[in-house]
Design a protein around this motif. Structure first.
Motif, PDB file in Angstrom:
ATOM      1  N   GLY A 278       0.801  -1.217   0.000  1.00  0.00           N
ATOM      2  CA  GLY A 278       0.000   0.000   0.000  1.00  0.00           C
ATOM      3  C   GLY A 278       0.832   1.264   0.000  1.00  0.00           C
ATOM      4  O   GLY A 278       0.319   2.365   0.222  1.00  0.00           O
ATOM      5  N   THR A 279       2.120   1.127  -0.274  1.00  0.00           N
ATOM      6  CA  THR A 279       3.026   2.281  -0.272  1.00  0.00           C
ATOM      7  C   THR A 279       2.918   3.042  -1.586  1.00  0.00           C
ATOM      8  O   THR A 279       3.123   2.479  -2.659  1.00  0.00           O
ATOM      9  N   VAL A 280       2.578   4.293  -1.484  1.00  0.00           N
ATOM     10  CA  VAL A 280       2.506   5.152  -2.666  1.00  0.00           C
ATOM     11  C   VAL A 280       3.598   6.208  -2.553  1.00  0.00           C
ATOM     12  O   VAL A 280       3.665   6.942  -1.565  1.00  0.00           O
ATOM     13  N   GLN A 281       4.458   6.269  -3.554  1.00  0.00           N
ATOM     14  CA  GLN A 281       5.547   7.255  -3.554  1.00  0.00           C
ATOM     15  C   GLN A 281       5.213   8.406  -4.498  1.00  0.00           C
ATOM     16  O   GLN A 281       4.606   8.196  -5.552  1.00  0.00           O
ATOM     17  N   LYS A 282       5.623   9.590  -4.112  1.00  0.00           N
ATOM     18  CA  LYS A 282       5.439  10.759  -4.967  1.00  0.00           C
ATOM     19  C   LYS A 282       6.737  11.567  -5.030  1.00  0.00           C
ATOM     20  O   LYS A 282       6.794  12.719  -4.587  1.00  0.00           O
ATOM     21  N   PRO A 283       7.776  10.965  -5.594  1.00  0.00           N
ATOM     22  CA  PRO A 283       9.037  11.703  -5.731  1.00  0.00           C
ATOM     23  C   PRO A 283       8.948  12.710  -6.869  1.00  0.00           C
ATOM     24  O   PRO A 283       8.087  12.611  -7.752  1.00  0.00           O
ATOM     25  N   ASN A 284       9.830  13.677  -6.860  1.00  0.00           N
ATOM     26  CA  ASN A 284       9.987  14.515  -8.045  1.00  0.00           C
ATOM     27  C   ASN A 284      10.479  13.620  -9.182  1.00  0.00           C
ATOM     28  O   ASN A 284      11.184  12.638  -8.947  1.00  0.00           O
ATOM     29  N   VAL A 285      10.104  13.977 -10.406  1.00  0.00           N
ATOM     30  CA  VAL A 285      10.551  13.198 -11.565  1.00  0.00           C
ATOM     31  C   VAL A 285      11.155  14.150 -12.587  1.00  0.00           C
ATOM     32  O   VAL A 285      10.499  15.105 -13.027  1.00  0.00           O
ATOM     33  N   ILE A 286      12.406  13.910 -12.928  1.00  0.00           N
ATOM     34  CA  ILE A 286      13.066  14.676 -13.994  1.00  0.00           C
ATOM     35  C   ILE A 286      13.329  13.722 -15.147  1.00  0.00           C
ATOM     36  O   ILE A 286      14.053  12.734 -14.992  1.00  0.00           O
ATOM     37  N   PHE A 287      12.709  14.013 -16.263  1.00  0.00           N
ATOM     38  CA  PHE A 287      12.879  13.185 -17.456  1.00  0.00           C
ATOM     39  C   PHE A 287      13.794  13.903 -18.435  1.00  0.00           C
ATOM     40  O   PHE A 287      13.516  15.029 -18.844  1.00  0.00           O
ATOM     41  N   ILE A 288      14.887  13.249 -18.790  1.00  0.00           N
ATOM     42  CA  ILE A 288      15.823  13.802 -19.774  1.00  0.00           C
ATOM     43  C   ILE A 288      15.619  13.073 -21.091  1.00  0.00           C
ATOM     44  O   ILE A 288      15.873  11.866 -21.196  1.00  0.00           O
ATOM     45  N   CYS A 289      15.137  13.800 -22.068  1.00  0.00           N
ATOM     46  CA  CYS A 289      14.942  13.251 -23.411  1.00  0.00           C
ATOM     47  C   CYS A 289      16.163  13.652 -24.248  1.00  0.00           C
ATOM     48  O   CYS A 289      16.344  14.822 -24.589  1.00  0.00           O
ATOM     49  N   LEU A 445      13.518  26.235  -6.721  1.00  0.00           N
ATOM     50  CA  LEU A 445      12.330  27.043  -6.433  1.00  0.00           C
ATOM     51  C   LEU A 445      11.129  26.165  -6.119  1.00  0.00           C
ATOM     52  O   LEU A 445      10.357  26.445  -5.191  1.00  0.00           O
ATOM     53  N   ALA A 446      10.965  25.095  -6.909  1.00  0.00           N
ATOM     54  CA  ALA A 446       9.837  24.189  -6.687  1.00  0.00           C
ATOM     55  C   ALA A 446       9.940  23.510  -5.324  1.00  0.00           C
ATOM     56  O   ALA A 446       8.935  23.328  -4.621  1.00  0.00           O
ATOM     57  N   HIS A 447      11.160  23.137  -4.961  1.00  0.00           N
ATOM     58  CA  HIS A 447      11.370  22.483  -3.668  1.00  0.00           C
ATOM     59  C   HIS A 447      10.980  23.414  -2.523  1.00  0.00           C
ATOM     60  O   HIS A 447      10.387  22.975  -1.522  1.00  0.00           O
ATOM     61  N   GLN A 448      11.284  24.696  -2.655  1.00  0.00           N
ATOM     62  CA  GLN A 448      10.921  25.678  -1.629  1.00  0.00           C
ATOM     63  C   GLN A 448       9.405  25.784  -1.471  1.00  0.00           C
ATOM     64  O   GLN A 448       8.898  26.028  -0.379  1.00  0.00           O
ATOM     65  N   ASN A 449       8.692  25.575  -2.588  1.00  0.00           N
ATOM     66  CA  ASN A 449       7.226  25.652  -2.549  1.00  0.00           C
ATOM     67  C   ASN A 449       6.591  24.381  -1.989  1.00  0.00           C
ATOM     68  O   ASN A 449       5.381  24.343  -1.736  1.00  0.00           O
ATOM     69  N   GLY A 450       7.387  23.318  -1.876  1.00  0.00           N
ATOM     70  CA  GLY A 450       6.906  22.092  -1.253  1.00  0.00           C
ATOM     71  C   GLY A 450       5.967  21.260  -2.098  1.00  0.00           C
ATOM     72  O   GLY A 450       5.230  20.425  -1.567  1.00  0.00           O
ATOM     73  N   LYS A 451       5.995  21.463  -3.421  1.00  0.00           N
ATOM     74  CA  LYS A 451       5.107  20.703  -4.299  1.00  0.00           C
ATOM     75  C   LYS A 451       5.949  19.836  -5.226  1.00  0.00           C
ATOM     76  O   LYS A 451       6.950  20.302  -5.782  1.00  0.00           O
ATOM     77  N   PRO A 452       5.588  18.550  -5.408  1.00  0.00           N
ATOM     78  CA  PRO A 452       6.381  17.712  -6.307  1.00  0.00           C
ATOM     79  C   PRO A 452       6.305  18.219  -7.744  1.00  0.00           C
ATOM     80  O   PRO A 452       5.305  18.814  -8.151  1.00  0.00           O
ATOM     81  N   THR A 501      23.924  17.323  -4.683  1.00  0.00           N
ATOM     82  CA  THR A 501      24.189  18.271  -3.591  1.00  0.00           C
ATOM     83  C   THR A 501      22.914  18.974  -3.125  1.00  0.00           C
ATOM     84  O   THR A 501      22.960  19.744  -2.155  1.00  0.00           O
ATOM     85  N   LYS A 502      21.802  18.726  -3.813  1.00  0.00           N
ATOM     86  CA  LYS A 502      20.554  19.434  -3.525  1.00  0.00           C
ATOM     87  C   LYS A 502      19.719  18.678  -2.487  1.00  0.00           C
ATOM     88  O   LYS A 502      19.726  17.445  -2.448  1.00  0.00           O
ATOM     89  N   PRO A 503      18.967  19.408  -1.681  1.00  0.00           N
ATOM     90  CA  PRO A 503      18.134  18.753  -0.665  1.00  0.00           C
ATOM     91  C   PRO A 503      17.005  17.908  -1.261  1.00  0.00           C
ATOM     92  O   PRO A 503      16.468  17.038  -0.586  1.00  0.00           O
ATOM     93  N   TRP A 504      16.650  18.187  -2.507  1.00  0.00           N
ATOM     94  CA  TRP A 504      15.558  17.434  -3.143  1.00  0.00           C
ATOM     95  C   TRP A 504      16.029  16.179  -3.871  1.00  0.00           C
ATOM     96  O   TRP A 504      15.208  15.403  -4.370  1.00  0.00           O
ATOM     97  N   PHE A 505      17.347  15.938  -3.947  1.00  0.00           N
ATOM     98  CA  PHE A 505      17.862  14.821  -4.751  1.00  0.00           C
ATOM     99  C   PHE A 505      17.370  13.460  -4.261  1.00  0.00           C
ATOM    100  O   PHE A 505      16.959  12.609  -5.052  1.00  0.00           O
ATOM    101  N   SER A 506      17.397  13.240  -2.948  1.00  0.00           N
ATOM    102  CA  SER A 506      17.052  11.914  -2.430  1.00  0.00           C
ATOM    103  C   SER A 506      15.609  11.540  -2.726  1.00  0.00           C
ATOM    104  O   SER A 506      15.250  10.368  -2.731  1.00  0.00           O
ATOM    105  N   ASN A 507      14.774  12.549  -3.005  1.00  0.00           N
ATOM    106  CA  ASN A 507      13.372  12.292  -3.319  1.00  0.00           C
ATOM    107  C   ASN A 507      13.073  12.624  -4.785  1.00  0.00           C
ATOM    108  O   ASN A 507      11.997  13.118  -5.113  1.00  0.00           O
ATOM    109  N   THR A 508      14.038  12.356  -5.642  1.00  0.00           N
ATOM    110  CA  THR A 508      13.863  12.642  -7.069  1.00  0.00           C
ATOM    111  C   THR A 508      14.282  11.437  -7.897  1.00  0.00           C
ATOM    112  O   THR A 508      15.361  10.878  -7.691  1.00  0.00           O
ATOM    113  N   VAL A 509      13.415  11.052  -8.818  1.00  0.00           N
ATOM    114  CA  VAL A 509      13.703   9.966  -9.752  1.00  0.00           C
ATOM    115  C   VAL A 509      14.082  10.583 -11.089  1.00  0.00           C
ATOM    116  O   VAL A 509      13.448  11.545 -11.554  1.00  0.00           O
TER     117      VAL A 509
END
Length: 661
Positions: A278-289, A445-452, A501-509
């Motif tokens: 029942g674990t739902v994850q909502k990490p940030n997602v950066i897609f590099i095309c 900036l997005a990380h400061q706003n607290g929204k994925p 080095t960013k605080p959001w890295f560990s929660n980013t795919v």
């Protein structure tokens, strides 16, 4: 007979015909020698190739000459050699010679890039003259080319003048009857080509190079101009609509998908999570095309050039897909496949068509999970209609253009990459390091706003003219594709090092995948190996790094990501979870703007726009196709994918408003 076809009044026309045929033959011969190793050079095949080419050259001439023929026919005999006649004739001949030299010069640059005669890509490029001209200027010695072009025109005019062909055109007693008799054969040829001949008929050989050599560049250009959007039901082999939807739906049922309305001809369904925790994850997602990165460049996919050390290292730290294929041969095709998760439809990409906004995209899935959605591009997103598509489907735009963009709901915004944020720029946009720096800034900036956030990042450095900042890698800028690939790889490494080095890295795919291969050219109507691309998902918390060898497609990557994150969502996406695919589900969808291919096991079925269906066995060792007896069930599932995709686009089945009714 010769004087009947070319009386004295037609002296210049005869010279132009001779010039056109000779130059066209030289261009065809040059291409033949250029790619001699790929061409079927058996004497009979070679003769047929050049005879077919001559046939299309004559047809092209009949269309090209019509304005001059009309002028010669109706211009009164008593005014031959008048000032009006001289000005009109000199200018018309100059313009015609300039156009044919320009088109033949253009064919060389186009062949160098695509190993094809002019096609829909050339038509599209007419719209984006700034980027294209700048790219040509950075890739080739443009002043030399222009100087050579004008010199050839001047030499041609001088030779024609010295041979007194202008004088013969102005000083003669050719009657209206003689002119009419000389005009009628060209009119007849023009009518035959206009009514009964199409460009597809030049494709008589199993060897794609021979087919391209059999064509005439100018004729191919206008054929593509007329046919850059094709309706599947009108041009391709079909099965009953209900059967097509039924066959496609059967692919999803075994995985627990439930259709919102099983009675409708649609694939809108609910994807149920199979995560028992029942674990739902909502990490940030950066897609590099990544622009034009073929699988063959990676050592981890069988290459041996050692130019992608970063990606090869990431392959061992990620969920790495080793058997994944692009759906098409252009960036807009890759974007279409990734965002809409849809098989390629014939003609131009949906990104460049009408009714391409307000669609169900992967962005809609992210939106329902509470994400901000952003599209990053280092050039002006006006190119290839990217901003209209992404902005109109709810993405915020970050590009090198100017101005403010709103979508239909006034929710999308546009952010500019400012001059002081640019360290290097070429025809296609800022270098990859610069676009990644902008991604980092916006992510902070997005990380400061607290929204994925979900960032779709389109790179440009691995594109001709292959220029990038000096001193970054050991291959000089502008020296070729290998250098651009190595710089692209270097920039990804630098980006990830900064991201760590960013605080959001560990929660980013991070999802990394190519839009298409560096080249789709080959001997066959669809060259399978030239659709093989790298794809990986990095920094997933709940999944150990592994290599997945399932045969799959670009359209499957994001449905797979959503599944690994434990999401349950409504979907109109064709793609499936690669990790759940059994042997019977493995398949890849590949194509160009006219040919649609379905790859499964070692078999390939190719659908053509003349309602042709060819079934092949693919030998991966030498990338060859051999005809094999038709498999009806294979054919029907292949048709179902493409027929349903096209039907949903044309009947509004991809539209959010239609799905929400």
């Amino acid at each position: 007979m010769w004087t009947l076809l070319f009386p004295k009044r037609f002296s210049l026309l005869k010279a132009f015909v001779f010039l056109f045929i000779c130059i066209s033959f030289l261009v065809r011969l040059t291409f033949f020698i250029w790619d001699f190793s790929e061409v079927d050079a058996h004497i009979g095949t070679m003769v047929r190739t050049f005879i077919t080419g001559l046939f299309y050259d004559i047809g092209t001439l009949s269309l090209f000459l019509m304005p001059f023929l009309v002028y010669l026919l109706i211009f009164p005999k008593k005014w031959y050699g008048s000032l009006v006649d001289k000005i009109s004739t000199w200018f018309g001949f100059f313009l015609a010679v300039l156009i044919i030299y320009f088109s033949f010069f253009g064919e060389f640059t186009f062949w160098d890039e695509f190993q094809r005669r002019f096609n829909f890509i050339a038509v599209d490029y007419l719209i984006y003259t700034y980027e294209v001209v700048k790219n040509i200027n950075e890739s080739y010695p443009l002043p030399l080319l222009i100087g050579s072009l004008l010199s050839l025109v001047a030499i041609t005019l001088f030779v024609v003048h010295k041979r007194k062909l202008f004088q013969k055109t102005f000083e003669n007693e050719t009657t209206f009857k003689q002119r009419l008799l000389a005009t009628l054969p060209w009119v007849a040829i023009c009518l035959v080509f206009g009514l009964f001949i199409n460009n597809d008929q030049a494709e008589w050989s199993k060897n794609r190079y021979n087919n391209e050599l059999s064509k005439a560049g100018i004729y191919s250009f206008f054929a593509a101009f007329r046919n850059n959007e094709l309706t599947y039901s009108e041009f391709y082999t079909t099965i009953p609509q209900k059967d097509a939807f039924t066959a496609l739906k059967k692919q999803y049922v075994p995985y627990g998908d439930t259709f919102v309305d099983a009675t409708k001809n649609e694939i809108y369904r609910t994807i149920h999570s199979t995560d028992t925790t029942g674990t739902v994850q909502k990490p940030n997602v950066i897609f590099i095309c990544i622009e034009s990165l073929s699988g063959k460049y990676l050592n981890s996919l069988g290459g041996d050039q050692n130019i992608t050390p970063v990606l090869d290292n990431l392959a061992n730290q990620s969920l790495f897909f080793t058997n994944l294929y692009a759906t098409g041969t252009r960036t807009v095709r890759g974007m279409e496949a990734i965002t809409l998760s849809i098989p390629p439809t014939p003609g131009r990409s949906i990104l460049k068509r009408k009714n391409n906004t307000g669609l169900f995209t992967i962005g809609e899935v992210f939106k329902e999970q509470g994400y901000d959605r952003n599209f990053f591009y280092g050039g002006d997103g006006y190119f290839d209609n990217m901003n209209t598509f992404f902005g109109g489907n709810g993405f915020n735009i970050v590009d090198r253009g100017r101005g403010f963009l709103l979508d239909a709901n006034n929710t999308a915004k546009r952010t500019n990459i400012e001059d002081d944020e640019v360290t290097f720029e070429n025809a296609w946009g800022v270098c990859d390091e610069d676009i990644y720096n902008k991604v980092l800034k916006e992510a902070d900036l997005a990380h400061q706003n607290g929204k994925p956030f979900f960032d779709f990042v389109m790179t440009t450095s691995n594109h001709k003219p292959f220029t990038y900042p000096e001193g970054k890698i050991d291959i000089p800028s502008g020296t070729g594709r290998n250098g651009a690939v190595k710089y692209t790889d270097y920039a990804i490494g630098a980006f990830l090092e900064q991201a760590k080095t960013k605080p959001w890295f560990s929660n980013t795919v991070f999802v990394i995948m190519s839009d298409h291969c560096a080249s789709s050219a080959g001997k066959w109507e669809l060259d399978v190996a030239n659709y093989h691309i790298p794809a990986l998902i990095y920094n997933l918390k709940n999944l150990k790094p592994s290599k997945n060898n399932t045969l799959c497609s670009q359209i499957d990557v994001f449905p797979t990501l959503f599944s690994t994150l434990g999401w349950e969502y409504d979907s109109n996406l064709f793609g499936m979870d690669i990790l759940k695919m059994g042997p019977k589900d493995e398949r890849a969808l590949i194509g160009n703007y006219r040919k649609l291919g379905y790859l499964k096991d070692d078999k390939v079925l190719v659908l053509g726009d003349g309602e042709t269906v060819n079934f092949y066995e693919w030998n991966a060792m030498d990338n060859s196709l051999q005809n094999t007896p038709m498999n009806e069930s294979f054919k029907n599932i292949a048709i179902s994918n493409y027929q349903v995709a096209d039907e949903l686009y044309h009947n509004g089945g991809l539209q959010l408003k239609s799905l929400n009714q």
